[in-house]
Design a protein around this motif. Structure first.
Motif, mmCIF file in Angstrom:
data_model
loop_
_atom_site.group_PDB
_atom_site.id
_atom_site.type_symbol
_atom_site.label_atom_id
_atom_site.label_comp_id
_atom_site.label_asym_id
_atom_site.label_seq_id
_atom_site.Cartn_x
_atom_site.Cartn_y
_atom_site.Cartn_z
ATOM 1 N N ASN A 97 -13.586 97.843 48.795
ATOM 2 C CA ASN A 97 -14.004 97.099 49.984
ATOM 3 C C ASN A 97 -14.744 95.859 49.501
ATOM 4 N N ASN A 98 -13.986 94.803 49.279
ATOM 5 C CA ASN A 98 -14.564 93.605 48.654
ATOM 6 C C ASN A 98 -14.753 92.442 49.631
ATOM 7 N N ALA A 99 -13.900 92.347 50.663
ATOM 8 C CA ALA A 99 -13.964 91.180 51.564
ATOM 9 C C ALA A 99 -15.361 91.020 52.138
ATOM 10 N N ASP A 121 -7.014 89.980 59.394
ATOM 11 C CA ASP A 121 -8.357 89.435 59.602
ATOM 12 C C ASP A 121 -9.280 90.621 59.883
ATOM 13 N N LEU A 122 -10.124 90.938 58.927
ATOM 14 C CA LEU A 122 -10.941 92.161 59.045
ATOM 15 C C LEU A 122 -12.065 92.023 60.072
ATOM 16 N N SER A 123 -12.231 90.817 60.629
ATOM 17 C CA SER A 123 -13.204 90.701 61.717
ATOM 18 C C SER A 123 -12.589 91.137 63.046
ATOM 19 N N SER A 124 -11.272 91.388 63.033
ATOM 20 C CA SER A 124 -10.580 91.784 64.269
ATOM 21 C C SER A 124 -10.315 93.295 64.272
ATOM 22 N N THR A 134 -9.503 94.749 49.435
ATOM 23 C CA THR A 134 -9.663 93.783 50.532
ATOM 24 C C THR A 134 -10.245 92.491 49.958
ATOM 25 N N GLY A 135 -9.925 91.379 50.605
ATOM 26 C CA GLY A 135 -10.432 90.084 50.129
ATOM 27 C C GLY A 135 -9.924 89.750 48.746
ATOM 28 N N ALA A 136 -8.606 89.984 48.534
ATOM 29 C CA ALA A 136 -8.025 89.762 47.197
ATOM 30 C C ALA A 136 -7.491 88.342 47.030
ATOM 31 N N SER A 137 -7.680 87.485 48.028
ATOM 32 C CA SER A 137 -7.092 86.138 47.953
ATOM 33 C C SER A 137 -7.922 85.162 47.130
ATOM 34 N N SER A 138 -9.132 85.556 46.732
ATOM 35 C CA SER A 138 -9.929 84.667 45.869
ATOM 36 C C SER A 138 -11.052 85.446 45.191
ATOM 37 N N GLY A 139 -11.770 84.752 44.313
ATOM 38 C CA GLY A 139 -13.010 85.256 43.735
ATOM 39 C C GLY A 139 -12.926 86.626 43.077
ATOM 40 N N ILE A 140 -13.894 87.470 43.362
ATOM 41 C CA ILE A 140 -14.015 88.773 42.691
ATOM 42 C C ILE A 140 -12.815 89.660 43.044
ATOM 43 N N GLY A 141 -12.364 89.596 44.286
ATOM 44 C CA GLY A 141 -11.234 90.425 44.736
ATOM 45 C C GLY A 141 -9.967 90.118 43.965
ATOM 46 N N GLU A 177 -25.879 76.222 47.797
ATOM 47 C CA GLU A 177 -25.742 76.178 46.333
ATOM 48 C C GLU A 177 -26.643 77.244 45.763
ATOM 49 N N PHE A 178 -26.199 77.941 44.720
ATOM 50 C CA PHE A 178 -27.042 78.970 44.104
ATOM 51 C C PHE A 178 -28.265 78.347 43.460
ATOM 52 N N SER A 179 -29.378 79.098 43.496
ATOM 53 C CA SER A 179 -30.558 78.619 42.765
ATOM 54 C C SER A 179 -30.582 79.230 41.364
ATOM 55 N N ALA A 202 -21.232 95.290 47.651
ATOM 56 C CA ALA A 202 -22.429 94.888 48.401
ATOM 57 C C ALA A 202 -22.908 93.588 47.773
ATOM 58 N N SER A 203 -24.133 93.580 47.268
ATOM 59 C CA SER A 203 -24.727 92.383 46.661
ATOM 60 C C SER A 203 -26.121 92.768 46.206
ATOM 61 N N SER A 204 -26.705 91.940 45.331
ATOM 62 C CA SER A 204 -28.122 92.155 45.030
ATOM 63 C C SER A 204 -28.921 92.054 46.333
ATOM 64 N N PRO A 229 -23.928 92.515 42.661
ATOM 65 C CA PRO A 229 -24.154 91.378 41.765
ATOM 66 C C PRO A 229 -25.115 90.365 42.375
ATOM 67 N N GLY A 230 -25.750 89.581 41.494
ATOM 68 C CA GLY A 230 -26.420 88.358 41.944
ATOM 69 C C GLY A 230 -25.346 87.288 42.061
ATOM 70 N N PRO A 231 -25.679 86.021 41.845
ATOM 71 C CA PRO A 231 -24.693 84.949 42.014
ATOM 72 C C PRO A 231 -23.443 85.093 41.137
ATOM 73 N N VAL A 232 -22.288 84.907 41.763
ATOM 74 C CA VAL A 232 -21.001 84.919 41.063
ATOM 75 C C VAL A 232 -20.296 83.615 41.450
ATOM 76 N N ASN A 233 -19.696 82.951 40.470
ATOM 77 C CA ASN A 233 -19.085 81.641 40.758
ATOM 78 C C ASN A 233 -17.719 81.799 41.418
ATOM 79 N N THR A 234 -17.718 81.830 42.745
ATOM 80 C CA THR A 234 -16.479 81.989 43.527
ATOM 81 C C THR A 234 -16.512 80.964 44.664
ATOM 82 N N GLU A 235 -15.670 81.212 45.676
ATOM 83 C CA GLU A 235 -15.685 80.317 46.848
ATOM 84 C C GLU A 235 -16.800 80.694 47.833
HETATM 85 N N1 LIG Z 1 -20.155 85.153 44.992
HETATM 86 C C1 LIG Z 1 -21.341 85.731 44.982
HETATM 87 O O1 LIG Z 1 -22.333 85.159 44.530
HETATM 88 C C2 LIG Z 1 -21.510 87.136 45.478
HETATM 89 C C3 LIG Z 1 -22.669 87.831 45.128
HETATM 90 C C4 LIG Z 1 -22.847 89.126 45.589
HETATM 91 C C5 LIG Z 1 -21.876 89.715 46.357
HETATM 92 N N2 LIG Z 1 -20.760 89.018 46.697
HETATM 93 C C6 LIG Z 1 -19.768 89.681 47.554
HETATM 94 O O2 LIG Z 1 -18.535 89.716 46.866
HETATM 95 C C7 LIG Z 1 -17.472 89.833 47.806
HETATM 96 C C8 LIG Z 1 -16.375 88.864 47.435
HETATM 97 O O3 LIG Z 1 -16.867 87.547 47.578
HETATM 98 P P1 LIG Z 1 -16.516 86.366 46.567
HETATM 99 O O4 LIG Z 1 -17.773 85.951 45.924
HETATM 100 O O5 LIG Z 1 -15.363 86.725 45.729
HETATM 101 O O6 LIG Z 1 -16.172 85.203 47.618
HETATM 102 P P2 LIG Z 1 -14.796 84.484 48.011
HETATM 103 O O7 LIG Z 1 -14.165 83.872 46.818
HETATM 104 O O8 LIG Z 1 -15.162 83.615 49.157
HETATM 105 O O9 LIG Z 1 -13.871 85.703 48.497
HETATM 106 C C9 LIG Z 1 -14.086 86.354 49.728
HETATM 107 C C10 LIG Z 1 -12.857 87.158 50.078
HETATM 108 O O10 LIG Z 1 -13.111 87.822 51.348
HETATM 109 C C11 LIG Z 1 -12.014 87.580 52.202
HETATM 110 N N3 LIG Z 1 -12.435 87.518 53.603
HETATM 111 C C12 LIG Z 1 -13.434 86.790 54.134
HETATM 112 N N4 LIG Z 1 -13.431 86.916 55.478
HETATM 113 C C13 LIG Z 1 -12.384 87.741 55.786
HETATM 114 C C14 LIG Z 1 -11.836 88.228 56.997
HETATM 115 N N5 LIG Z 1 -12.330 87.867 58.189
HETATM 116 N N6 LIG Z 1 -10.778 89.056 56.936
HETATM 117 C C15 LIG Z 1 -10.238 89.407 55.752
HETATM 118 N N7 LIG Z 1 -10.693 88.967 54.559
HETATM 119 C C16 LIG Z 1 -11.755 88.141 54.582
HETATM 120 C C17 LIG Z 1 -11.451 86.217 51.764
HETATM 121 O O11 LIG Z 1 -10.067 86.146 52.104
HETATM 122 P P3 LIG Z 1 -9.434 85.176 53.218
HETATM 123 O O12 LIG Z 1 -10.344 83.996 53.372
HETATM 124 O O13 LIG Z 1 -8.081 84.842 52.671
HETATM 125 O O14 LIG Z 1 -9.357 86.038 54.445
HETATM 126 C C18 LIG Z 1 -11.621 86.288 50.259
HETATM 127 O O15 LIG Z 1 -10.513 86.906 49.658
HETATM 128 C C19 LIG Z 1 -18.115 89.601 49.179
HETATM 129 O O16 LIG Z 1 -18.289 90.842 49.828
HETATM 130 C C20 LIG Z 1 -19.451 88.972 48.848
HETATM 131 O O17 LIG Z 1 -20.422 89.212 49.849
HETATM 132 C C21 LIG Z 1 -20.554 87.745 46.266
#
Ligand SMILES: NC(=O)c1ccc[n+]([C@@H]2O[C@H](COP(=O)([O-])OP(=O)(O)OC[C@H]3O[C@@H](n4cnc5c(N)ncnc54)[C@H](OP(=O)(O)O)[C@@H]3O)[C@@H](O)[C@H]2O)c1
Length: 259
Positions: A85-87, A61-64, A13-20, A198-200, A137-139, A184-190
């Motif tokens: 389960n990444n979204a 849309d996983l909020s629906s 889930t959430g494979a359209s950007s970042g860690i996914g 902004e991350f500290s 999850a997250s830190s 994880p702690g901060p990861v450079n994604t969207e």
């Molecule tokens: N970046 C960090 O610093 C950090 C640290 C700890 C944990 N995390 C966790 O890592 C996971 C991935 O985040 P990321 O950092 O890779 O951020 P990201 O680049 O913003 O990616 C978030 C992903 O979640 C999806 N998403 C968000 N809302 C959604 C919805 N309503 N329905 C379906 N998909 C949804 C987005 O897809 P669409 O927008 O296309 O729906 C996107 O693919 C999250 O669970 C986040 O809490 C991130």
């Protein structure tokens, strides 16, 4: 080493950007056919063009609740070996100021969708006695509370608590199935743009985060923390009185808000 294509799918889930997105690239390289889901179908289609294995895209849309049910129906006929389960997303600010709508959606995605998909897929894995579930999850889920990002910390605490409890049950039942959480702690994604912060602390790359997580997942580690700094913070955080730990987290979060 050349990887052979596997028969069973990895659902991310959430494979359209970042860690996914990085999980998708990595598991495809390892030979898994993929089911990728997110709201931005165009991004998933673009990603699929660069992947080595069969990729099924399901816009949802996983909020629906309707979309979650439709997704469950669409994946029912596939044998899923890995569920990630990444979204998820965050929201920053004092609780009395942050958006109720955004936070309710966050609970739907960060908590309910993780719970729902785990519930749908785990019984099938237990039945065949194989499979991996990795809940991102997250830190934030390792500390007692996170002032100025209160709902996000609470949502991730749900994920770590649920995951660790299920992991205990599965191990006690003598099953081979894995369930674990990535913290994880901060990861450079969207993530930052979505959470409007902004991350500290300096972030790690999503490639490193996903690679580390997949390696530890296959080693069946229940709580996966990619960096030494967060491992140390989580360890020493447990030794502190909770009020002090919460004050330190508040200080850290405030730095993000008012930089
Ligand atoms: N970046 C960090 O610093 C950090 C640290 C700890 C944990 N995390 C966790 O890592 C996971 C991935 O985040 P990321 O950092 O890779 O951020 P990201 O680049 O913003 O990616 C978030 C992903 O979640 C999806 N998403 C968000 N809302 C959604 C919805 N309503 N329905 C379906 N998909 C949804 C987005 O897809 P669409 O927008 O296309 O729906 C996107 O693919 C999250 O669970 C986040 O809490 C991130």
């Amino acid at each position: 080493m050349k990887q052979h294509t596997k028969q069973s799918f990895a659902l991310i889930t959430g494979a359209s950007s970042g860690i996914g997105e990085e999980f998708a690239k990595l598991l495809s390289q390892k030979g898994y056919p993929l089911i990728l889901t997110a709201r931005r179908e165009d991004r998933l289609k673009k990603l699929a063009k660069h992947l080595k294995t069969r990729t099924i895209i399901i816009e949802a849309d996983l909020s629906s609740e309707n979309d979650r049910n439709r997704l469950a129906e669409q994946i029912r006929r596939y044998d899923i070996e890995i569920l990630i389960n990444n979204a998820g997303f965050g929201e920053c600010g004092a609780f009395y100021k942050t958006s109720l709508t955004k936070e309710m959606n966050m609970i739907e995605v960060n908590v309910k969708a993780v719970h729902f998909l785990t519930k749908k897929i785990l019984p099938k894995m237990l039945h065949k006695n194989s499979g991996y579930i990795l809940n991102v999850a997250s830190s934030a889920g390792l500390f007692p509370a996170g002032p100025y990002m209160a709902a996000y910390y609470a949502s991730k605490a749900y994920v770590t608590s649920l995951t660790r409890a299920i992991a205990h049950e599965v191990k006690s039942a003598g099953k081979e199935v894995y369930i674990g959480c990535l913290c994880p702690g901060p990861v450079n994604t969207e993530f930052n743009a979505v959470a409007d912060v902004e991350f500290s602390l300096k972030g790690i790359s999503p490639e490193f985060c996903a690679r580390y997580a997949v390696q530890k997942m296959f080693q069946k580690k229940t709580v996966i923390i990619p960096t030494f700094l967060i491992k140390a913070a989580a360890f020493f955080g447990r030794l502190l009185p909770q009020e002090i730990s919460i004050s330190m987290t508040a200080h850290q979060q405030k730095r993000k808000l008012y930089r």
